[in-house]
Design a protein around this motif. Structure first.
Motif, PDB file in Angstrom:
ATOM      1  N   GLU A 112       0.961  -1.127   0.081  1.00 12.33           N
ATOM      2  CA  GLU A 112      -0.100  -0.062  -0.138  1.00 12.33           C
ATOM      3  C   GLU A 112       0.881   1.008  -0.005  1.00 12.33           C
ATOM      4  O   GLU A 112       1.728   1.331   0.897  1.00 12.33           O
ATOM      5  CB  GLU A 112      -0.948  -0.091   1.481  1.00 12.33           C
ATOM      6  CG  GLU A 112      -1.996  -1.186   1.356  1.00 12.33           C
ATOM      7  CD  GLU A 112      -2.432  -0.946   2.740  1.00 12.33           C
ATOM      8  OE1 GLU A 112      -2.692  -0.068   3.346  1.00 12.33           O
ATOM      9  OE2 GLU A 112      -3.215  -2.218   2.796  1.00 12.33           O
TER      10      GLU A 112
ATOM     11  N   ASN B  58       3.013   2.897   2.722  1.00 16.31           N
ATOM     12  CA  ASN B  58       2.151   2.873   3.798  1.00 16.31           C
ATOM     13  C   ASN B  58       2.426   1.735   4.796  1.00 16.31           C
ATOM     14  O   ASN B  58       2.964   1.618   5.866  1.00 16.31           O
ATOM     15  CB  ASN B  58       0.740   3.018   3.640  1.00 16.31           C
ATOM     16  CG  ASN B  58      -0.115   2.690   4.777  1.00 16.31           C
ATOM     17  OD1 ASN B  58       0.257   3.070   5.805  1.00 16.31           O
ATOM     18  ND2 ASN B  58      -1.341   2.406   4.634  1.00 16.31           N
ATOM     19  N   GLU B  59       2.123   0.533   4.230  1.00 12.80           N
ATOM     20  CA  GLU B  59       2.369  -0.823   4.788  1.00 12.80           C
ATOM     21  C   GLU B  59       2.424  -1.950   3.745  1.00 12.80           C
ATOM     22  O   GLU B  59       2.036  -1.782   2.488  1.00 12.80           O
ATOM     23  CB  GLU B  59       1.452  -0.948   5.653  1.00 12.80           C
ATOM     24  CG  GLU B  59      -0.157  -1.285   5.303  1.00 12.80           C
ATOM     25  CD  GLU B  59      -0.984  -1.583   6.501  1.00 12.80           C
ATOM     26  OE1 GLU B  59      -0.608  -2.072   7.415  1.00 12.80           O
ATOM     27  OE2 GLU B  59      -2.260  -1.658   5.838  1.00 12.80           O
TER      28      GLU B  59
HETATM   29 MG   LIG Z   1      -3.690  -0.604   5.180  1.00  9.92          MG
END
Ligand SMILES: [Mg+2]
Ligand SMILES: Nc1ncnc2c1ncn2[C@@H]1O[C@H](COP(=O)(O)OP(=O)(O)OP(=O)(O)O)[C@@H](O)[C@H]1O
Length: 359
Positions: free
Chosen positions: A223, A235-236
């Motif tokens: 992400e 993000n992750e």
């Molecule tokens: Mg997420």
């Protein structure tokens, strides 16, 4: 016949099972009540990082057929994931871990005035996260060892890249997916056959570096936040199939679920063909089944047959088309059979479709 054990038994596991059926792959689940296993199986994989812990799962994690165990352990804890990304010099949201000696003041000093507190493990759909603003908070001395802090970033888009790596280091991926969240929960996604080459290349290079470093086998999803038209921040990372990849079930020749099975079983793997110019996914959250959703031919329903309650993902709709005006019309018609709180998702989707056609 091949047999695969999946740790966890939610909808992602169910969709792995569905994808395995035409290929003669049997998928069985391990939940907290599982007491015994069939002696011979071909692979063990996960559908959730928070799999049930019992004697069976404790034994399985030591089995050489358990794919990506070390990678999953590293990525499941936000602290080790962040350290790993920093070591690899990957573009990543600024963060800090407050050891016992540090206080909130250190977090504000490093990250600025607007922060997000995220629990290191166990979170999903924005669970165990809190926005913190300097003006509204006292500099207390609470222990934060189970959390990390992130800078709250201003982004123009949230996107994700779904890809897979085979045992012999063959890597494939789909066009990037654009994601719309509300209250930190994914509401809708869209992917275009004609992808943005620059962002696609950047995100593919990041995914490749991470998967190769971890010697990862199977589907992985990253992400990202798109900060400006040229800058991505991670993000992750999810070491598994992912909600933002559900459109691939109807929009690609190989779904993310089949791709994952192919990778871990060492079956042929190639870049999936994208079947439509536009592939849309809308999450069905906390609502009752309505057969009118499928009164248009380009709308495909995936219903999880779970008990409905507020905030629970109970299904999703995939809508695929080559004609953008027809697609916009389908989405507007769909809105008539969805609650009012879907209007923002549909509006976002239509805006993205129209904008895509301008360039
Ligand atoms: Mg997420
Ligand atoms: N640093 C950040 N700055 C701005 N927004 C953020 C940040 N971190 C998270 N968010 C928002 O919150 C959403 C959920 O955050 P995150 O992906 O970390 O949580 P999650 O609980 O693991 O979610 P999921 O499992 O559904 O992907 C993000 O998609 C984004 O909309």
């Amino acid at each position: 016949m091949k047999l695969i054990y999946v740790l966890g038994n939610g909808q992602l596991g169910q969709m792995l099972k569905q994808a395995g059926e035409p290929l003669g792959i049997k998928v069985m689940f391990i939940n907290k009540n599982t007491k015994s296993l069939i002696k011979f199986f071909d692979a063990i994989t996960i559908e959730t990082e928070n799999w049930p812990k019992n004697i069976i799962t404790q034994t399985l994690i030591k089995n050489p057929l358990f794919f990506n165990y070390n990678a999953i352990i590293c990525l499941t804890d936000r602290l080790t994931q962040k350290k790993f990304l920093d070591q690899l010099k990957m573009p990543n949201v600024k963060w800090i871990y407050l050891s016992k000696k540090k206080t909130l003041k250190d977090a504000f000093q490093k990250l600025g005035k607007r922060l997000i507190l995220k629990k290191r493990t166990g979170g999903y759909n924005g669970l165990y996260q809190k926005f913190i603003e300097k003006e509204n908070v006292e500099n207390n001395k609470q222990d934060y060892q189970q959390y990390i802090f992130e800078k709250k970033v201003d982004f123009i888009e949230e996107i994700s890249l779904i890809g897979a790596r085979s045992k012999n280091n063959h890597i494939v991926s789909y066009p990037i997916t654009y994601n719309f969240h509300e209250n930190s929960m994914l509401r809708a996604s869209i992917s275009f056959k004609k992808t943005n080459k620059n962002i696609q290349n950047q995100s593919e290079n990041i995914l490749k570096t991470i998967m190769n470093q971890l010697k990862y086998v199977g589907v992985m999803v990253i992400e990202f936040f798109l900060i400006d038209f040229n800058t991505l921040l991670i993000n992750e990372i999810a070491p598994r199939v992912h909600n933002s990849g559900h459109w691939t079930q109807n929009g690609a020749s190989i779904s993310q679920f089949e791709l994952h099975l192919r990778a871990i079983l060492d079956y042929p793997m190639y870049n999936p063909t994208i079947c439509y110019d536009y592939s849309v996914m809308i999450n069905l959250i906390g609502i009752d089944f309505n057969m009118l959703w499928i009164n248009q031919s380009s709308v495909h329903l995936h219903w999880y047959s779970k008990k409905t309650f507020k905030g629970r993902k109970v299904g999703h709709l995939n809508i695929v088309d080559n004609n953008y005006l027809r697609l916009c019309k389908t989405l507007k018609n769909l809105q008539k059979n969805l609650p009012n709180n879907y209007a923002s998702s549909i509006e976002w989707l239509i805006k993205k479709i129209i904008l895509h056609n301008k360039f």
